[in-house]
Design an enzyme around this catalytic site. Structure first.
Site, PDB file in Angstrom:
ATOM      1  N   CYS A   1       0.875  -1.211   0.058  1.00 19.39           N
ATOM      2  CA  CYS A   1       0.024   0.058  -0.076  1.00 19.39           C
ATOM      3  C   CYS A   1       0.970   1.072  -0.096  1.00 19.39           C
ATOM      4  CB  CYS A   1      -0.838   0.078   1.127  1.00 19.39           C
ATOM      5  SG  CYS A   1      -0.244  -0.005   2.791  1.00 19.39           S
TER       6      CYS A   1
ATOM      7  N   ASN B   1       2.280   1.474   4.486  1.00 19.62           N
ATOM      8  CA  ASN B   1       2.455   0.152   5.025  1.00 19.62           C
ATOM      9  C   ASN B   1       2.060   0.235   6.529  1.00 19.62           C
ATOM     10  OD1 ASN B   1       5.184  -2.066   5.615  1.00 19.62           O
ATOM     11  ND2 ASN B   1       3.280  -2.675   5.246  1.00 19.62           N
TER      12      ASN B   1
ATOM     13  N   CYS C   1      -1.656   0.560   7.311  1.00 21.41           N
ATOM     14  CA  CYS C   1      -3.130   0.733   7.441  1.00 21.41           C
ATOM     15  C   CYS C   1      -3.602  -0.851   6.572  1.00 21.41           C
ATOM     16  CB  CYS C   1      -3.848   1.722   7.149  1.00 21.41           C
ATOM     17  SG  CYS C   1      -3.551   3.223   7.809  1.00 21.41           S
ATOM     18  N   ARG C   2      -3.598  -0.486   5.247  1.00 20.25           N
ATOM     19  CA  ARG C   2      -4.137  -1.503   4.492  1.00 20.25           C
ATOM     20  C   ARG C   2      -3.201  -2.870   4.500  1.00 20.25           C
ATOM     21  NH1 ARG C   2      -5.088   2.336  -0.581  1.00 20.25           N
ATOM     22  NH2 ARG C   2      -3.325   3.225   0.406  1.00 20.25           N
ATOM     23  N   SER C   3      -2.143  -2.699   4.041  1.00 20.49           N
ATOM     24  CA  SER C   3      -0.943  -3.721   3.781  1.00 20.49           C
ATOM     25  C   SER C   3      -1.022  -4.726   4.978  1.00 20.49           C
ATOM     26  CB  SER C   3       0.138  -3.436   2.931  1.00 20.49           C
ATOM     27  OG  SER C   3       1.201  -2.765   3.469  1.00 20.49           O
TER      28      SER C   3
ATOM     29  N   ASP D   1      -8.190   4.181   0.984  1.00 17.68           N
ATOM     30  CA  ASP D   1      -7.433   4.180   1.969  1.00 17.68           C
ATOM     31  C   ASP D   1      -8.067   4.817   3.078  1.00 17.68           C
ATOM     32  OD1 ASP D   1      -5.397   5.345   3.347  1.00 17.68           O
ATOM     33  OD2 ASP D   1      -4.336   6.414   1.846  1.00 17.68           O
TER      34      ASP D   1
HETATM   35  P1  4NP Z   1      -1.813   2.934   3.953  1.00 11.36           P
HETATM   36  O1  4NP Z   1      -2.396   4.083   4.559  1.00 11.36           O
HETATM   37  O2  4NP Z   1      -1.138   3.078   2.764  1.00 11.36           O
HETATM   38  O3  4NP Z   1      -2.965   1.777   4.168  1.00 11.36           O
HETATM   39  O4  4NP Z   1      -1.039   2.311   5.119  1.00 11.36           O
HETATM   40  C1  4NP Z   1      -1.712   5.667   4.606  1.00 11.36           C
HETATM   41  C2  4NP Z   1      -0.872   5.587   5.517  1.00 11.36           C
HETATM   42  C3  4NP Z   1      -0.306   6.799   5.750  1.00 11.36           C
HETATM   43  C4  4NP Z   1      -0.303   7.649   4.868  1.00 11.36           C
HETATM   44  C5  4NP Z   1      -1.520   7.613   3.803  1.00 11.36           C
HETATM   45  C6  4NP Z   1      -1.987   6.284   3.716  1.00 11.36           C
HETATM   46  N1  4NP Z   1       0.356   8.983   5.073  1.00 11.36           N
HETATM   47  O5  4NP Z   1       0.053   9.942   4.144  1.00 11.36           O
HETATM   48  O6  4NP Z   1       1.190   9.108   5.724  1.00 11.36           O
END
Ligand code: 4NP
Length: 159
Positions: free
Chosen positions: A15, A18, A20-22, A130
């Site tokens: 993702c 790294n 939240c989703r992954s 997201d």
């Molecule tokens: P992820 O979510 O890609 O599912 O881990 C996010 C985590 C952090 C950010 C964006 C999405 N960020 O902008 O810091």
């Protein structure tokens, strides 16, 4: 060789951050493979480097914990070209992750690159939304998506 049922599948969930989703996808897949007694090499990474070394977002940890799954020991890392040689399959959460991954892929990549939801019948081409900037209930939607991905993967792997 991919397609050989005796080979342990190796899957990297990808993702942006790294956190939240992954990691939720990795946790869901670990639980699904363990429950069926199917061996797999599973990992997760992000295309971005902002959260490298950090544990999953507290909301993601809580969502997993509600399902009896502990992802607190995971630590964020960034996708590297070597991942395209070390894994059979790299599964991106969304279309932007897929585009970014293609830019990082080395010329001798052997991994197959696809969207997570391409694994789920009827959901090919869809992104896992997201949840980072949204409300807490976004994480329940993320869990529902990544659990479907995990179930599809383990079904494929166990024939
Ligand atoms: P992820 O979510 O890609 O599912 O881990 C996010 C985590 C952090 C950010 C964006 C999405 N960020 O902008 O810091």
């Amino acid at each position: 060789m991919r397609g050989d049922a005796t080979e342990t599948p190796s899957i990297l969930f990808l993702c942006l951050g790294n956190i939240c989703r992954s990691p939720l996808a990795e946790g869901a897949a670990r639980a699904a493979f363990d429950a069926r007694g199917v061996a797999a090499r599973l990992d997760s990474a992000g295309t971005g480097d902002w959260h490298v070394g950090r544990p999953p977002d507290a909301r993601a940890q809580a969502e997993a914990r509600r399902r009896g799954i502990d992802i607190s020991d995971l630590r964020a890392r960034q996708l590297v070209p070597e991942d395209f040689r070390r894994f059979d399959l790299i599964l991106a959460a969304d279309a932007q992750n897929l585009r970014d991954a293609r830019r990082i892929a080395p010329p001798d990549a052997t991994a197959r690159l696809a969207l997570m939801l391409d694994m789920v019948p009827g959901r090919a081409g869809e992104s896992v939304a997201d949840p980072y900037y949204g409300e807490e209930d976004g994480f329940a939607a993320t869990w529902s998506d990544v659990r479907a991905v995990a179930e599809a993967l383990v079904s494929d792997a166990s024939g």
